[in-house]
Design a protein around this motif. Sequence first.
Motif, PDB file in Angstrom:
ATOM      1  N   ALA A  39       0.782  -1.233   0.007  1.00  0.00           N
ATOM      2  CA  ALA A  39       0.159   0.038   0.061  1.00  0.00           C
ATOM      3  C   ALA A  39       0.863   1.489   0.021  1.00  0.00           C
ATOM      4  O   ALA A  39       0.546   2.235  -0.743  1.00  0.00           O
ATOM      5  CB  ALA A  39      -0.976   0.071   1.179  1.00  0.00           C
ATOM      6  N   LEU A  64      -0.910   5.740  -0.853  1.00  0.00           N
ATOM      7  CA  LEU A  64      -2.167   5.495  -0.080  1.00  0.00           C
ATOM      8  C   LEU A  64      -3.240   6.369  -0.767  1.00  0.00           C
ATOM      9  O   LEU A  64      -4.458   6.327  -0.417  1.00  0.00           O
ATOM     10  CB  LEU A  64      -2.112   5.869   1.447  1.00  0.00           C
ATOM     11  CG  LEU A  64      -0.964   5.033   1.938  1.00  0.00           C
ATOM     12  CD1 LEU A  64      -0.668   5.766   3.549  1.00  0.00           C
ATOM     13  CD2 LEU A  64      -1.537   3.606   2.225  1.00  0.00           C
ATOM     14  N   ASP A  65      -2.954   7.294  -1.780  1.00  0.00           N
ATOM     15  CA  ASP A  65      -3.915   7.976  -2.106  1.00  0.00           C
ATOM     16  C   ASP A  65      -4.489   7.328  -3.581  1.00  0.00           C
ATOM     17  O   ASP A  65      -5.305   8.045  -4.318  1.00  0.00           O
ATOM     18  CB  ASP A  65      -3.407   9.490  -2.647  1.00  0.00           C
ATOM     19  CG  ASP A  65      -2.127   9.293  -3.469  1.00  0.00           C
ATOM     20  OD1 ASP A  65      -1.610   8.453  -3.622  1.00  0.00           O
ATOM     21  OD2 ASP A  65      -1.634  10.698  -4.064  1.00  0.00           O
ATOM     22  N   ARG A  99      -5.167   2.204  -1.268  1.00  0.00           N
ATOM     23  CA  ARG A  99      -6.231   2.048  -0.320  1.00  0.00           C
ATOM     24  C   ARG A  99      -6.810   0.888   0.042  1.00  0.00           C
ATOM     25  O   ARG A  99      -7.137   0.312   1.131  1.00  0.00           O
ATOM     26  CB  ARG A  99      -7.394   3.018  -0.461  1.00  0.00           C
ATOM     27  CG  ARG A  99      -7.133   4.473  -0.613  1.00  0.00           C
ATOM     28  CD  ARG A  99      -8.472   5.503  -0.611  1.00  0.00           C
ATOM     29  NE  ARG A  99      -8.918   5.413  -2.046  1.00  0.00           N
ATOM     30  CZ  ARG A  99      -8.555   6.124  -3.066  1.00  0.00           C
ATOM     31  NH1 ARG A  99      -7.579   7.095  -2.741  1.00  0.00           N
ATOM     32  NH2 ARG A  99      -8.963   5.905  -4.345  1.00  0.00           N
ATOM     33  N   ARG A 100      -6.853   0.156  -0.930  1.00  0.00           N
ATOM     34  CA  ARG A 100      -7.434  -1.442  -1.103  1.00  0.00           C
ATOM     35  C   ARG A 100      -6.373  -2.311  -0.269  1.00  0.00           C
ATOM     36  O   ARG A 100      -6.912  -3.006   0.643  1.00  0.00           O
ATOM     37  CB  ARG A 100      -7.700  -1.975  -2.382  1.00  0.00           C
ATOM     38  CG  ARG A 100      -8.042  -3.376  -2.248  1.00  0.00           C
ATOM     39  CD  ARG A 100      -8.259  -3.779  -3.795  1.00  0.00           C
ATOM     40  NE  ARG A 100      -8.861  -3.112  -4.662  1.00  0.00           N
ATOM     41  CZ  ARG A 100      -8.420  -2.613  -5.787  1.00  0.00           C
ATOM     42  NH1 ARG A 100      -7.117  -3.114  -6.333  1.00  0.00           N
ATOM     43  NH2 ARG A 100      -8.982  -1.833  -6.571  1.00  0.00           N
ATOM     44  N   ARG A 134      -6.419  -1.202   3.509  1.00  0.00           N
ATOM     45  CA  ARG A 134      -7.348  -1.852   4.225  1.00  0.00           C
ATOM     46  C   ARG A 134      -7.443  -3.092   4.756  1.00  0.00           C
ATOM     47  O   ARG A 134      -7.556  -3.443   5.796  1.00  0.00           O
ATOM     48  CB  ARG A 134      -8.878  -1.519   3.693  1.00  0.00           C
ATOM     49  CG  ARG A 134      -9.228  -0.151   3.468  1.00  0.00           C
ATOM     50  CD  ARG A 134     -10.702   0.174   3.182  1.00  0.00           C
ATOM     51  NE  ARG A 134     -10.915  -0.297   1.707  1.00  0.00           N
ATOM     52  CZ  ARG A 134     -10.698   0.347   0.547  1.00  0.00           C
ATOM     53  NH1 ARG A 134     -10.753   1.775   0.670  1.00  0.00           N
ATOM     54  NH2 ARG A 134     -10.987   0.082  -0.674  1.00  0.00           N
TER      55      ARG A 134
END
Length: 227
Positions: free
Chosen positions: A185, A190-191, A196-197, A200
């Motif tokens: 990630a 992270l943007d 993001r996937r 998480r």
Amino acid sequence: MPGGRLTQQERQRIAAGLAGRLSYAQIARQLARPTSTISREIARNGGPGAYQPQRAHRATAIRARRGTPVPPPADGSAGGVIDDEMIEVAVRSGLPRLTARVHIDLLLSEDGRRTAAELTRRLKVSPASVSVAVNSLVENGYVRRERDPERRRDIYVVDDAAWYNSVVISSRQTLEAARSALAGAEAAGLDTPVGRRLARGGAFLERIILDTLESADRWRPLLSEPG
């Protein structure tokens, strides 16, 4: 609870239960029969992957006419009543069938100990196959090795600590995957949707596994309580 031999209709319901991935105990409850009856019936007629009700019914009739006795359980085990179902559960959880058979045979032995020669003889498989299965079990914490210095042979042991060790080893492997996802990630950003996937998923797995390890440590004393 009905007694006597299974009827053809009952055998058809057994086949339907196997197709629906029911456990032996669930099938037994549906038929109001002992689980041991269902286990023996399936084991005697090809196992869960090859059970055919019509063929099983004919084979039973032939055995009855010939007076063929049912083979007794192998010496040194808890008997054939629960072995088959435990093996099927282990296979559904991801263990290869032979590895599952080796593990369950060890679990159900009187002292939780077998040599490679004993496993080979009892399971009627090659020494090489037993070696592969045992190495996998040792690697994943289900079994440990002891050395018999007098006879210069390995003894494979299942003890209470094996339950804890297997949980810890599996959890640490999953934790590595979680942290790899978190690193991925960061690398992806992270943007970004991918970042993001991965963030998480990695965070979810990391939290679950850390909780699991904490719980394993907290409840470990249960394994040392006197039986």
